[in-house]
Design an enzyme around this catalytic site. Structure first.
Site: not given
Ligand SMILES: *[C@@H]1O[C@H](CO)[C@@H](O)[C@H](O)[C@H]1NC(C)=O
Ligand SMILES: *[C@@H]1O[C@H](CO)[C@@H](O)[C@H](O)[C@H]1NC(C)=O
Ligand SMILES: *[C@@H]1O[C@H](CO)[C@@H](O)[C@H](O)[C@H]1NC(C)=O
Ligand SMILES: *[C@@H]1O[C@H](CO)[C@@H](O)[C@H](O)[C@H]1NC(C)=O
Length: 241
Positions: A107, A55, A103
């Site tokens: 992040h 993920h 993502e």
């Protein structure tokens, strides 16, 4: 310059340092795996993947740290075949890169404050490397934790992972059905030197429960830490039509 003036200057320096660096002062990296069958129960998608897939690789602090550092798929061209296998977007079919872009934005741009992760290529490559090094799929299988119609207790799953890696994971479930819960995510944590460490629940816990707004447009409830006293369903691959 007087002592107090010097102190004041120094303090100004540290104040600035603290305020500009604080959002990026992460100390832990969370490698998050999800179980595609559970994800697709929540999101009404279809998948025939029966492996835990990536993920994301999330610093424990910081969120959307640099909006001007845009995702560029051509910088990770060489990684894409591996990403489609190990880090698939379960909602948007290939060649979409929307999941990885998300993502990166959320992040990756925070992770770059470590030299080992300071380019887009390093970030995605490191996530893949950690994923393969861990081999969560074989670790669970080797401890007879396999998808099945029979249920597990959280202690069995946690115990298997602890036995293999000697660190505590964070294991998350969805709680859609009363009286049971469905295994959805497993997080395994590293320090800045990529040494395995126990996952502790970060202060920003709530932001992690449902971090992928882009992936949860179906109005799903997201994940939370599995309840130790409730049986856990680990859904097997649905029969092929
Ligand atoms: C699942 O993982 C195994 C071992 O890592 C690999 O051989 C297999 O191709 C994977 N299956 C799928 C559907 O990705
Ligand atoms: C944000 O990203 C841009 C583009 O890569 C870069 O030039 C800039 O230095 C970054 N800003 C910070 C604060 O890291
Ligand atoms: C993406 O990266 C490629 C390869 O370095 C470069 O040629 C291209 O200009 C970049 N695209 C954008 C939108 O920055
Ligand atoms: C399972 O564990 C045994 C003993 O540690 C090891 O020899 C074997 O390679 C492992 N199998 C897998 C699939 O990881």
């Amino acid at each position: 310059m007087g002592y107090f003036a010097l102190l004041a200057l120094l303090c100004l320096g540290c104040g600035l340092g603290a305020s500009s660096y604080k959002p990026h002062e992460w100390t832990m990296l969370i490698l998050t795996h999800h179980w595609p069958q559970t994800f697709c129960i929540m999101q009404s998608c279809k998948t025939d993947i029966d492996n835990w897939t990536l993920h994301g690789l999330w610093p424990d602090k910081g969120h959307m740290c640099n909006s001007s550092w845009v995702f560029n798929a051509s910088l990770i061209e060489d990684l894409l075949p591996e990403m489609r296998k190990s880090w698939p977007d379960l909602l948007h079919p290939s060649p979409s890169t929307v999941f990885w872009e998300h993502e990166w934005k959320t992040h990756g741009t925070c992770a770059v404050h470590s030299d080992a992760l300071n380019t887009e290529h390093k970030y995605f490559n490191k996530a893949l490397e950690l994923y393969h090094k861990l081999g969560l799929n074989s670790a669970l299988r080797n401890h007879s934790i396999v998808p099945s119609e029979t249920y597990y207790m959280l202690d069995d799953i946690e115990g298997a992972i602890y036995d293999f890696y000697k660190v505590k994971p964070k294991i998350q479930c969805t709680h859609a059905l009363k009286g049971e819960q469905t295994l959805g995510q497993i997080e395994i944590c590293f320090d800045k030197e990529f040494t395995l460490i126990d996952c502790h629940h970060p202060v920003e816990e709530d932001t992690w429960n449902n971090p992928n707004n882009i992936l949860t447009t179906g109005g799903s409830t997201g994940f939370s830490v599995c309840d130790r006293n409730v049986k856990v369903f680990y859904p097997p691959l649905k029969e092929k039509q």
